[in-house]
Enzyme design. Structure first.
Site, mmCIF file in Angstrom:
data_model
loop_
_atom_site.group_PDB
_atom_site.id
_atom_site.type_symbol
_atom_site.label_atom_id
_atom_site.label_comp_id
_atom_site.label_asym_id
_atom_site.label_seq_id
_atom_site.Cartn_x
_atom_site.Cartn_y
_atom_site.Cartn_z
ATOM 1 N N ARG A 187 0.874 -1.077 -0.058
ATOM 2 C CA ARG A 187 -0.061 -0.165 0.154
ATOM 3 C C ARG A 187 0.821 1.302 0.033
ATOM 4 N NH1 ARG A 187 -2.443 3.416 3.050
ATOM 5 N NH2 ARG A 187 -1.633 2.682 5.167
ATOM 6 N N LYS A 188 2.171 1.084 0.192
ATOM 7 C CA LYS A 188 2.922 2.097 0.092
ATOM 8 C C LYS A 188 3.417 2.607 -1.411
ATOM 9 C CE LYS A 188 2.076 1.971 4.381
ATOM 10 N NZ LYS A 188 1.668 0.498 4.473
ATOM 11 N N LEU A 189 4.255 3.530 -1.560
ATOM 12 C CA LEU A 189 4.798 3.736 -2.789
ATOM 13 C C LEU A 189 5.875 2.779 -3.176
ATOM 14 C CD1 LEU A 189 5.510 7.742 -2.992
ATOM 15 C CD2 LEU A 189 3.841 6.294 -4.274
#
Ligand SMILES: Cc1ncc(COP(=O)(O)O)c(C=O)c1O
Length: 309
Positions: free
Chosen positions: A181-183
Protein backbone atom coordinates in the site's frame (compact mmCIF):
# COMPACT_ATOMS: atom_id res chain seq x y z
CA UNK A 1 -19.78 2.30 -11.43
CA UNK A 2 -16.02 1.83 -11.59
CA UNK A 3 -13.78 0.69 -8.75
CA UNK A 4 -10.72 2.75 -7.83
CA UNK A 5 -8.10 0.54 -6.14
CA UNK A 6 -6.39 1.99 -3.07
CA UNK A 7 -3.04 1.13 -4.60
CA UNK A 8 -1.62 -0.80 -7.53
CA UNK A 9 2.03 -1.69 -6.86
CA UNK A 10 4.31 -0.43 -9.63
CA UNK A 11 6.05 -3.76 -10.19
CA UNK A 12 7.37 -5.04 -13.51
CA UNK A 13 9.82 -7.30 -15.31
CA UNK A 14 12.83 -5.64 -13.68
CA UNK A 15 11.63 -6.57 -10.20
CA UNK A 16 10.77 -10.10 -11.40
CA UNK A 17 14.25 -10.50 -12.87
CA UNK A 18 15.96 -9.10 -9.75
CA UNK A 19 13.99 -11.51 -7.54
CA UNK A 20 14.85 -14.41 -9.85
CA UNK A 21 18.54 -13.48 -9.73
CA UNK A 22 18.42 -13.54 -5.94
CA UNK A 23 16.86 -17.00 -6.06
CA UNK A 24 19.46 -18.23 -8.59
CA UNK A 25 22.27 -16.87 -6.42
CA UNK A 26 21.42 -19.46 -3.77
CA UNK A 27 21.35 -16.84 -0.99
CA UNK A 28 17.75 -15.91 -0.23
CA UNK A 29 17.85 -15.01 3.49
CA UNK A 30 19.33 -11.72 4.75
CA UNK A 31 22.57 -11.34 2.81
CA UNK A 32 24.42 -9.17 0.28
CA UNK A 33 21.29 -7.75 -1.37
CA UNK A 34 19.91 -6.63 1.99
CA UNK A 35 23.24 -4.92 2.72
CA UNK A 36 23.17 -3.22 -0.71
CA UNK A 37 19.56 -2.10 -0.23
CA UNK A 38 20.43 -0.63 3.16
CA UNK A 39 23.33 1.35 1.69
CA UNK A 40 21.23 2.62 -1.23
CA UNK A 41 18.31 3.58 1.03
CA UNK A 42 20.57 5.40 3.50
CA UNK A 43 22.09 7.35 0.64
CA UNK A 44 18.69 8.19 -0.88
CA UNK A 45 17.32 9.48 2.43
CA UNK A 46 20.58 11.10 3.51
CA UNK A 47 21.05 9.24 6.80
CA UNK A 48 24.20 7.49 8.03
CA UNK A 49 22.60 4.16 8.97
CA UNK A 50 19.72 2.07 7.60
CA UNK A 51 18.76 -1.35 8.99
CA UNK A 52 16.37 -3.43 6.86
CA UNK A 53 13.64 -5.33 8.71
CA UNK A 54 10.54 -7.38 7.96
CA UNK A 55 7.98 -4.52 8.24
CA UNK A 56 7.48 -1.01 9.57
CA UNK A 57 5.84 -2.58 12.61
CA UNK A 58 9.07 -4.38 13.47
CA UNK A 59 11.02 -1.21 12.62
CA UNK A 60 8.87 0.67 15.16
CA UNK A 61 9.40 -2.10 17.71
CA UNK A 62 13.19 -1.68 17.38
CA UNK A 63 12.77 2.11 17.42
CA UNK A 64 10.96 1.87 20.77
CA UNK A 65 13.81 -0.21 22.19
CA UNK A 66 16.29 2.27 20.72
CA UNK A 67 14.41 5.12 22.39
CA UNK A 68 14.71 3.28 25.70
CA UNK A 69 10.94 3.01 26.22
CA UNK A 70 9.78 0.34 28.67
CA UNK A 71 7.35 -0.45 31.46
CA UNK A 72 6.22 2.66 33.35
CA UNK A 73 7.05 4.97 30.44
CA UNK A 74 4.59 6.94 28.34
CA UNK A 75 4.97 7.44 24.60
CA UNK A 76 2.93 10.13 22.84
CA UNK A 77 1.44 8.96 19.53
CA UNK A 78 -1.06 10.58 17.16
CA UNK A 79 -4.74 9.78 17.66
CA UNK A 80 -4.89 9.43 13.86
CA UNK A 81 -2.62 6.66 12.61
CA UNK A 82 -2.55 2.99 11.67
CA UNK A 83 -2.74 0.80 14.78
CA UNK A 84 0.87 -0.40 14.43
CA UNK A 85 2.14 2.96 15.73
CA UNK A 86 0.51 2.42 19.13
CA UNK A 87 1.00 -1.36 19.12
CA UNK A 88 4.78 -0.93 18.94
CA UNK A 89 4.65 1.12 22.14
CA UNK A 90 2.83 -1.69 23.95
CA UNK A 91 5.34 -4.31 22.68
CA UNK A 92 7.95 -2.81 25.02
CA UNK A 93 5.51 -2.47 27.93
CA UNK A 94 5.12 1.30 27.65
CA UNK A 95 1.79 3.15 27.54
CA UNK A 96 0.62 4.98 24.40
CA UNK A 97 -0.79 8.46 25.09
CA UNK A 98 -2.92 9.80 22.24
CA UNK A 99 -2.45 13.36 21.01
CA UNK A 100 -4.76 15.25 18.67
CA UNK A 101 -3.59 16.05 15.17
CA UNK A 102 -3.77 19.17 13.06
CA UNK A 103 -6.93 18.95 10.93
CA UNK A 104 -5.14 20.31 7.86
CA UNK A 105 -2.04 18.07 7.78
CA UNK A 106 -3.30 15.15 9.89
CA UNK A 107 -0.05 15.38 11.88
CA UNK A 108 1.06 16.10 15.46
CA UNK A 109 2.03 19.67 16.29
CA UNK A 110 3.86 21.09 19.34
CA UNK A 111 0.51 22.51 20.47
CA UNK A 112 -1.19 19.09 20.52
CA UNK A 113 1.79 17.30 22.10
CA UNK A 114 2.84 19.79 24.80
CA UNK A 115 -0.12 19.31 27.20
CA UNK A 116 0.53 15.54 27.29
CA UNK A 117 4.22 15.60 28.27
CA UNK A 118 4.91 14.40 31.79
CA UNK A 119 8.01 13.27 33.67
CA UNK A 120 7.11 9.74 32.48
CA UNK A 121 7.18 10.63 28.77
CA UNK A 122 10.06 8.71 27.16
CA UNK A 123 9.33 9.30 23.47
CA UNK A 124 7.03 10.91 20.92
CA UNK A 125 6.22 9.01 17.73
CA UNK A 126 5.52 11.60 15.03
CA UNK A 127 3.77 10.05 12.03
CA UNK A 128 3.95 11.45 8.49
CA UNK A 129 0.24 10.87 7.94
CA UNK A 130 -0.42 9.46 4.48
CA UNK A 131 3.09 10.54 3.47
CA UNK A 132 2.57 14.23 4.43
CA UNK A 133 5.76 15.07 6.35
CA UNK A 134 5.26 16.11 9.96
CA UNK A 135 7.07 19.28 11.07
CA UNK A 136 9.62 17.18 12.92
CA UNK A 137 11.92 20.04 13.87
CA UNK A 138 9.10 21.75 15.78
CA UNK A 139 8.33 18.55 17.73
CA UNK A 140 12.02 17.97 18.43
CA UNK A 141 12.43 21.54 19.70
CA UNK A 142 9.67 20.83 22.20
CA UNK A 143 10.68 17.31 23.26
CA UNK A 144 14.45 17.06 23.19
CA UNK A 145 15.26 19.72 25.82
CA UNK A 146 13.21 17.52 28.18
CA UNK A 147 15.23 14.41 27.30
CA UNK A 148 12.40 12.94 25.21
CA UNK A 149 13.31 11.05 22.03
CA UNK A 150 11.33 11.81 18.87
CA UNK A 151 10.83 8.82 16.57
CA UNK A 152 9.46 9.49 13.08
CA UNK A 153 6.97 6.95 11.78
CA UNK A 154 7.62 7.55 8.09
CA UNK A 155 5.73 4.40 7.06
CA UNK A 156 4.10 6.11 4.07
CA UNK A 157 6.75 8.77 3.50
CA UNK A 158 9.61 7.25 1.50
CA UNK A 159 10.03 9.85 -1.26
CA UNK A 160 8.46 12.75 0.69
CA UNK A 161 10.38 15.97 1.28
CA UNK A 162 9.90 18.82 3.72
CA UNK A 163 11.93 21.99 3.22
CA UNK A 164 14.06 20.00 0.79
CA UNK A 165 14.87 17.30 3.37
CA UNK A 166 13.64 13.71 2.92
CA UNK A 167 11.14 12.54 5.52
CA UNK A 168 12.96 10.67 8.27
CA UNK A 169 16.32 12.34 7.62
CA UNK A 170 15.89 14.77 10.51
CA UNK A 171 15.01 12.12 13.09
CA UNK A 172 17.30 10.34 15.53
CA UNK A 173 15.32 7.21 14.63
CA UNK A 174 12.82 6.74 11.78
CA UNK A 175 10.78 3.79 10.53
CA UNK A 176 9.54 3.11 6.97
CA UNK A 177 7.14 0.56 5.46
CA UNK A 178 7.49 -1.28 2.17
CA UNK A 179 4.04 -2.88 2.29
CA UNK A 180 2.31 -2.82 -1.13
CA UNK A 181 0.00 0.00 0.00
CA UNK A 182 3.09 2.25 0.14
CA UNK A 183 4.89 3.79 -2.84
CA UNK A 184 8.03 1.65 -2.65
CA UNK A 185 7.22 -2.00 -2.02
CA UNK A 186 9.14 -5.18 -1.30
CA UNK A 187 5.96 -7.22 -0.66
CA UNK A 188 6.40 -6.93 3.09
CA UNK A 189 9.35 -5.07 4.53
CA UNK A 190 10.57 -2.06 6.43
CA UNK A 191 13.61 0.00 7.32
CA UNK A 192 14.76 1.66 10.51
CA UNK A 193 17.20 4.52 10.07
CA UNK A 194 19.23 6.31 12.72
CA UNK A 195 22.10 8.73 13.15
CA UNK A 196 24.09 6.94 15.87
CA UNK A 197 26.53 4.19 14.84
CA UNK A 198 26.32 2.37 18.19
CA UNK A 199 22.53 2.32 18.02
CA UNK A 200 22.62 1.06 14.43
CA UNK A 201 24.91 -1.82 15.46
CA UNK A 202 22.55 -2.70 18.30
CA UNK A 203 19.49 -2.60 16.01
CA UNK A 204 21.30 -4.90 13.55
CA UNK A 205 21.88 -7.41 16.35
CA UNK A 206 18.35 -7.11 17.71
CA UNK A 207 16.73 -7.80 14.31
CA UNK A 208 18.73 -11.04 14.13
CA UNK A 209 18.13 -12.81 17.45
CA UNK A 210 20.66 -10.62 19.25
CA UNK A 211 23.57 -12.39 17.49
CA UNK A 212 26.91 -10.64 17.89
CA UNK A 213 27.97 -11.75 14.36
CA UNK A 214 25.31 -12.00 11.65
CA UNK A 215 24.68 -15.28 9.86
CA UNK A 216 25.80 -13.71 6.56
CA UNK A 217 29.06 -12.48 8.12
CA UNK A 218 29.77 -15.83 9.74
CA UNK A 219 29.18 -17.51 6.39
CA UNK A 220 31.60 -15.06 4.75
CA UNK A 221 34.19 -15.85 7.43
CA UNK A 222 34.03 -12.38 9.03
CA UNK A 223 35.51 -12.34 12.53
CA UNK A 224 37.82 -15.25 11.69
CA UNK A 225 37.34 -18.92 10.90
CA UNK A 226 35.06 -20.80 13.26
CA UNK A 227 33.89 -17.63 15.04
CA UNK A 228 31.31 -18.40 17.72
CA UNK A 229 28.68 -15.71 18.14
CA UNK A 230 27.33 -14.51 21.50
CA UNK A 231 23.82 -13.38 22.44
CA UNK A 232 24.10 -10.53 24.89
CA UNK A 233 20.44 -9.46 24.97
CA UNK A 234 17.14 -10.90 23.84
CA UNK A 235 16.68 -10.37 20.12
CA UNK A 236 14.03 -11.06 17.50
CA UNK A 237 13.69 -12.44 14.02
CA UNK A 238 12.85 -9.16 12.23
CA UNK A 239 14.98 -9.94 9.16
CA UNK A 240 14.31 -9.00 5.54
CA UNK A 241 15.12 -11.56 2.82
CA UNK A 242 17.50 -11.01 -0.10
CA UNK A 243 14.57 -11.60 -2.49
CA UNK A 244 12.72 -8.64 -0.94
CA UNK A 245 15.86 -6.48 -0.97
CA UNK A 246 16.48 -7.27 -4.66
CA UNK A 247 12.99 -5.96 -5.43
CA UNK A 248 13.56 -2.97 -3.15
CA UNK A 249 16.72 -1.95 -5.01
CA UNK A 250 14.78 -1.77 -8.28
CA UNK A 251 11.88 0.04 -6.62
CA UNK A 252 14.21 2.62 -5.06
CA UNK A 253 15.38 3.59 -8.55
CA UNK A 254 11.76 4.16 -9.58
CA UNK A 255 10.80 6.17 -6.50
CA UNK A 256 11.09 9.69 -8.00
CA UNK A 257 8.90 8.66 -10.95
CA UNK A 258 6.38 7.01 -8.62
CA UNK A 259 6.15 10.18 -6.49
CA UNK A 260 5.64 12.31 -9.59
CA UNK A 261 2.90 10.04 -10.92
CA UNK A 262 1.13 9.91 -7.57
CA UNK A 263 1.11 13.68 -7.39
CA UNK A 264 -0.50 13.82 -10.82
CA UNK A 265 -3.17 11.36 -9.71
CA UNK A 266 -3.81 13.26 -6.47
CA UNK A 267 -4.25 16.50 -8.42
CA UNK A 268 -6.66 14.74 -10.76
CA UNK A 269 -8.75 13.32 -7.90
CA UNK A 270 -8.79 16.63 -6.10
CA UNK A 271 -9.96 18.47 -9.16
CA UNK A 272 -12.59 15.87 -10.08
CA UNK A 273 -13.91 15.14 -6.60
CA UNK A 274 -13.61 18.72 -5.37
CA UNK A 275 -16.64 19.72 -7.43
CA UNK A 276 -18.91 17.24 -5.60
CA UNK A 277 -17.32 17.36 -2.14
CA UNK A 278 -19.99 17.14 0.63
CA UNK A 279 -20.11 20.22 2.92
CA UNK A 280 -17.60 19.95 5.76
CA UNK A 281 -15.35 17.48 3.94
CA UNK A 282 -11.78 18.24 2.96
CA UNK A 283 -8.56 16.44 2.18
CA UNK A 284 -5.40 16.56 4.27
CA UNK A 285 -2.72 18.86 2.88
CA UNK A 286 0.99 18.98 3.15
CA UNK A 287 2.52 21.18 5.85
CA UNK A 288 1.64 24.81 5.31
CA UNK A 289 4.81 26.88 5.46
CA UNK A 290 7.42 25.84 2.90
CA UNK A 291 6.95 26.05 -0.83
CA UNK A 292 9.74 23.52 -1.49
CA UNK A 293 8.03 20.56 0.16
CA UNK A 294 6.68 17.61 -1.68
CA UNK A 295 4.85 14.60 -0.42
CA UNK A 296 5.15 10.96 -1.36
CA UNK A 297 1.40 10.69 -0.92
CA UNK A 298 1.02 13.07 -3.81
CA UNK A 299 -0.85 15.70 -1.83
CA UNK A 300 -1.16 18.67 -4.12
CA UNK A 301 0.24 22.13 -3.71
CA UNK A 302 -2.93 23.99 -2.79
CA UNK A 303 -2.18 25.88 0.42
CA UNK A 304 -4.19 24.92 3.52
CA UNK A 305 -5.97 28.28 3.51
CA UNK A 306 -7.72 27.10 0.36
CA UNK A 307 -8.98 23.93 2.06
CA UNK A 308 -12.70 23.43 1.93
CA UNK A 309 -14.32 23.45 5.30
C1 LIG B 1 1.69 5.14 10.01
C2 LIG B 1 1.93 3.67 9.88
N1 LIG B 1 2.77 3.07 10.72
C3 LIG B 1 3.03 1.75 10.63
C4 LIG B 1 2.45 0.96 9.66
C5 LIG B 1 2.77 -0.52 9.61
O1 LIG B 1 3.49 -0.84 8.45
P1 LIG B 1 3.78 -2.37 8.10
O2 LIG B 1 2.54 -2.92 7.47
O3 LIG B 1 4.94 -2.33 7.15
O4 LIG B 1 4.13 -3.08 9.36
C6 LIG B 1 1.57 1.54 8.74
C7 LIG B 1 0.93 0.75 7.70
O5 LIG B 1 0.08 1.18 6.97
C8 LIG B 1 1.29 2.94 8.85
O6 LIG B 1 0.46 3.55 8.01
Amino acid sequence: MSTIPVMIPWLGEEEAEAAAEAVRSGWVAQGPRVAAFERAFAEAVGVPHAVAVSSCTTALHLAMIGAGAGPGDEVVVPSLSFIATANAVTYVGATPVFADVDPVTGNLTPETVAPLLTDRTRAVVAVDQGGVPVDLDAIRALAEPRGITVVEDAACAAGSLLRGRPAGAGAEIAAYSFHPRKLLTTGEGGMVTCRDAGLAARLRRLREHGMSVSAADRHAGAGGAGVVETYDEIGFNHRMTDVQAAIGLVQLGKLPAMVARRRELAAHYRESLGRSWPPGWSTTRRTAAPTSSRSGCGCPRTPPTAARS
